[in-house]
Design a protein around this motif. Structure first.
Motif, PDB file in Angstrom:
ATOM      1  N   ASP A 176      14.318 -35.796 -21.790  1.00  0.00           N
ATOM      2  CA  ASP A 176      14.655 -34.390 -21.980  1.00  0.00           C
ATOM      3  C   ASP A 176      14.066 -33.483 -20.916  1.00  0.00           C
ATOM      4  N   SER A 177      13.288 -34.055 -19.983  1.00  0.00           N
ATOM      5  CA  SER A 177      12.842 -33.305 -18.804  1.00  0.00           C
ATOM      6  C   SER A 177      13.676 -33.657 -17.581  1.00  0.00           C
ATOM      7  N   LYS A 178      14.746 -34.423 -17.790  1.00  0.00           N
ATOM      8  CA  LYS A 178      15.686 -34.842 -16.737  1.00  0.00           C
ATOM      9  C   LYS A 178      15.061 -35.826 -15.749  1.00  0.00           C
ATOM     10  N   ASN A 179      14.004 -36.527 -16.167  1.00  0.00           N
ATOM     11  CA  ASN A 179      13.429 -37.605 -15.372  1.00  0.00           C
ATOM     12  C   ASN A 179      13.918 -38.945 -15.900  1.00  0.00           C
ATOM     13  N   ILE A 180      13.841 -39.987 -15.067  1.00  0.00           N
ATOM     14  CA  ILE A 180      14.263 -41.317 -15.494  1.00  0.00           C
ATOM     15  C   ILE A 180      13.200 -41.908 -16.422  1.00  0.00           C
ATOM     16  N   ALA A 181      13.618 -42.375 -17.582  1.00  0.00           N
ATOM     17  CA  ALA A 181      12.678 -42.988 -18.534  1.00  0.00           C
ATOM     18  C   ALA A 181      12.659 -44.508 -18.393  1.00  0.00           C
ATOM     19  N   GLU A 182      13.837 -45.128 -18.349  1.00  0.00           N
ATOM     20  CA  GLU A 182      13.949 -46.589 -18.347  1.00  0.00           C
ATOM     21  C   GLU A 182      15.410 -46.964 -18.205  1.00  0.00           C
ATOM     22  N   ALA A 183      15.700 -48.258 -18.263  1.00  0.00           N
ATOM     23  CA  ALA A 183      17.081 -48.738 -18.330  1.00  0.00           C
ATOM     24  C   ALA A 183      17.442 -48.996 -19.791  1.00  0.00           C
ATOM     25  N   LEU A 184      18.666 -49.445 -20.028  1.00  0.00           N
ATOM     26  CA  LEU A 184      19.119 -49.672 -21.399  1.00  0.00           C
ATOM     27  C   LEU A 184      18.301 -50.733 -22.122  1.00  0.00           C
ATOM     28  N   ASN A 185      17.861 -51.756 -21.378  1.00  0.00           N
ATOM     29  CA  ASN A 185      17.162 -52.869 -22.015  1.00  0.00           C
ATOM     30  C   ASN A 185      15.923 -53.294 -21.239  1.00  0.00           C
ATOM     31  N   ALA A 186      15.392 -52.393 -20.423  1.00  0.00           N
ATOM     32  CA  ALA A 186      14.308 -52.806 -19.546  1.00  0.00           C
ATOM     33  C   ALA A 186      13.562 -51.589 -19.008  1.00  0.00           C
ATOM     34  N   ASN A 187      12.374 -51.834 -18.493  1.00  0.00           N
ATOM     35  CA  ASN A 187      11.616 -50.809 -17.781  1.00  0.00           C
ATOM     36  C   ASN A 187      12.026 -50.798 -16.310  1.00  0.00           C
ATOM     37  N   LEU A 188      11.800 -49.676 -15.647  1.00  0.00           N
ATOM     38  CA  LEU A 188      12.231 -49.481 -14.268  1.00  0.00           C
ATOM     39  C   LEU A 188      11.032 -49.387 -13.324  1.00  0.00           C
ATOM     40  N   PHE A 189      11.160 -50.027 -12.152  1.00  0.00           N
ATOM     41  CA  PHE A 189      10.198 -49.893 -11.065  1.00  0.00           C
ATOM     42  C   PHE A 189      10.965 -49.498  -9.803  1.00  0.00           C
ATOM     43  N   VAL A 190      10.398 -48.561  -9.039  1.00  0.00           N
ATOM     44  CA  VAL A 190      11.030 -48.054  -7.823  1.00  0.00           C
ATOM     45  C   VAL A 190      10.065 -48.241  -6.661  1.00  0.00           C
ATOM     46  N   VAL A 191      10.558 -48.852  -5.593  1.00  0.00           N
ATOM     47  CA  VAL A 191       9.729 -49.155  -4.420  1.00  0.00           C
ATOM     48  C   VAL A 191      10.117 -48.235  -3.265  1.00  0.00           C
ATOM     49  N   VAL A 195       4.513 -48.153  -1.884  1.00  0.00           N
ATOM     50  CA  VAL A 195       4.206 -47.608  -3.215  1.00  0.00           C
ATOM     51  C   VAL A 195       5.280 -48.058  -4.203  1.00  0.00           C
ATOM     52  N   ILE A 196       4.827 -48.564  -5.347  1.00  0.00           N
ATOM     53  CA  ILE A 196       5.736 -48.965  -6.421  1.00  0.00           C
ATOM     54  C   ILE A 196       5.464 -48.061  -7.620  1.00  0.00           C
ATOM     55  N   LYS A 197       6.492 -47.322  -8.034  1.00  0.00           N
ATOM     56  CA  LYS A 197       6.346 -46.370  -9.140  1.00  0.00           C
ATOM     57  C   LYS A 197       7.060 -46.877 -10.380  1.00  0.00           C
ATOM     58  N   MET A 242      14.728 -51.223  -6.074  1.00  0.00           N
ATOM     59  CA  MET A 242      14.516 -50.911  -7.493  1.00  0.00           C
ATOM     60  C   MET A 242      14.710 -52.202  -8.283  1.00  0.00           C
ATOM     61  N   PHE A 243      13.914 -52.370  -9.326  1.00  0.00           N
ATOM     62  CA  PHE A 243      14.096 -53.538 -10.186  1.00  0.00           C
ATOM     63  C   PHE A 243      13.721 -53.202 -11.621  1.00  0.00           C
ATOM     64  N   LEU A 244      14.252 -54.012 -12.530  1.00  0.00           N
ATOM     65  CA  LEU A 244      14.046 -53.842 -13.966  1.00  0.00           C
ATOM     66  C   LEU A 244      13.210 -54.995 -14.499  1.00  0.00           C
ATOM     67  N   VAL A 266      10.581 -57.348  -2.770  1.00  0.00           N
ATOM     68  CA  VAL A 266       9.431 -57.147  -3.660  1.00  0.00           C
ATOM     69  C   VAL A 266       9.653 -57.881  -4.981  1.00  0.00           C
ATOM     70  N   ALA A 267      10.858 -57.773  -5.526  1.00  0.00           N
ATOM     71  CA  ALA A 267      11.177 -58.468  -6.775  1.00  0.00           C
ATOM     72  C   ALA A 267      11.009 -59.975  -6.624  1.00  0.00           C
ATOM     73  N   LYS A 268      11.446 -60.507  -5.493  1.00  0.00           N
ATOM     74  CA  LYS A 268      11.333 -61.947  -5.233  1.00  0.00           C
ATOM     75  C   LYS A 268       9.861 -62.370  -5.165  1.00  0.00           C
ATOM     76  N   ASP A 269       9.066 -61.567  -4.487  1.00  0.00           N
ATOM     77  CA  ASP A 269       7.632 -61.850  -4.384  1.00  0.00           C
ATOM     78  C   ASP A 269       6.965 -61.807  -5.756  1.00  0.00           C
ATOM     79  N   LEU A 270       7.279 -60.778  -6.548  1.00  0.00           N
ATOM     80  CA  LEU A 270       6.624 -60.606  -7.846  1.00  0.00           C
ATOM     81  C   LEU A 270       7.037 -61.675  -8.848  1.00  0.00           C
ATOM     82  N   ILE A 271       8.290 -62.124  -8.789  1.00  0.00           N
ATOM     83  CA  ILE A 271       8.706 -63.139  -9.756  1.00  0.00           C
ATOM     84  C   ILE A 271       8.034 -64.477  -9.451  1.00  0.00           C
ATOM     85  N   ASN A 272       7.766 -64.742  -8.180  1.00  0.00           N
ATOM     86  CA  ASN A 272       6.997 -65.938  -7.838  1.00  0.00           C
ATOM     87  C   ASN A 272       5.569 -65.840  -8.377  1.00  0.00           C
TER      88      ASN A 272
END
Length: 281
Positions: A176-191, A195-197, A242-244, A266-272
């Motif tokens: 309700d502040s017009k910011n991104i909260a998450e995806a439909l079934n997952a959390n969001l990370f932005v690179v 910096v990863i937010k 970006m990854f979920l 980054v996603a490939k590195d983190l999943i390993n």
């Protein structure tokens, strides 16, 4: 076969006309990944479930320990595993078991656990096209209840239908502040650069189990800095990647948002690193 209040049965035989989970969404749930008869991130799932039940003022039985929780999950898996399959998904739903209207006549609980087989044992990176869009028909309310995995998921349901109708793999939810909260079934990370937010819980995202694991991996990573901070929709097209994340898929790279395409390094590195971590659970 399913597990209903500790009994392995073929059907739940629960009366829907009196079930508060059905009538009022008076229920919480955990979706867990089971590998070789081990519940991945068991402690995190258990304590999140206990916290959610306390917040909703459910009466938690004295014998509902972490060991009990684990035994009920493994009992279900073993009852259904006749072919030595090694990877499963279990949904464990706890509902307030009593009649009444908005005011329940008891705070006692019941539970139902169901399962599905998973194709992969360890987490595997999906590198297929994965396009997302904003879902703005309804907004996530940024308060404590939004952090819980309750059965009140109408935004997620209508957003999923919107995604299917428009050919998207997923949608990002706006608060309700017009910011991104998450995806439909997952959390969001932005690179962006090093910096990863990820959105903070105060922005209304679910307190994800995999979110926590990935945050811990990033905090120990020599090349990246983690920030829990609000993410504006304007930041999405400036991102490098970006990854979920959720407990079942692990880490899912986003390949496209509107006119912007993204990498998945980054996603490939983190999943390993994540798969290395679960070997020691």
């Amino acid at each position: 076969m399913i597990n209903v209040n500790g009994k392995i049965v073929s059907t739940a035989n629960v009366s829907l006309e009196n079930n508060r989970g059905f009538l009022y969404g008076d229920a919480v749930f955990e979706t867990l990944r089971i590998l070789d008869n081990k519940v991945l991130f068991l402690e995190d799932h258990y304590f999140r479930l206990m916290s959610s039940m306390r917040i909703l003022r459910m009466q938690i039985p004295m014998d509902f320990t972490m060991e009990f929780f684990q035994e009920e999950i493994i009992k279900l898996v073993q009852a259904n595993n006749q072919s030595n399959h090694n990877a499963f998904k279990v949904r464990f739903t706890v509902y307030r078991d009593g009649e009444g209207r908005y005011l329940p006549n008891t705070r006692n609980i019941g539970y139902i656990a169901t399962y599905d087989k998973l194709n992969e044992g360890v987490y595997k990176l999906n590198e297929s096209d994965y396009e997302v869009e904003l879902f703005k028909d309804f907004y996530v309310t940024a308060h404590l209840l939004s952090n819980l995995k309750t059965t009140n998921r109408l935004i997620n349901v209508t957003g999923s239908i919107f995604a299917q109708e428009n050919g998207y793999e997923n949608c990002l939810l706006v608060n309700d502040s017009k910011n991104i909260a998450e995806a439909l079934n997952a959390n969001l990370f932005v690179v962006k650069d090093n910096v990863i937010k990820t959105p903070p819980l105060t922005d209304g995202c679910v307190k994800g189990i995999m979110r926590k694991q990935v945050m811990e991996l990033i905090e120990k990573h020599p090349d990246y800095t983690l920030e829990e901070a609000s993410i504006s929709p304007f930041e999405l097209q400036k991102a490098d990647e970006m990854f979920l994340t959720n407990a079942i898929i692990g880490i899912q790279p986003i390949t496209k948002y509107r006119k912007k395409s993204y990498t998945n390094e980054v996603a490939k590195d983190l999943i390993n690193r994540l798969n290395a971590k679960i070997r020691f659970l």
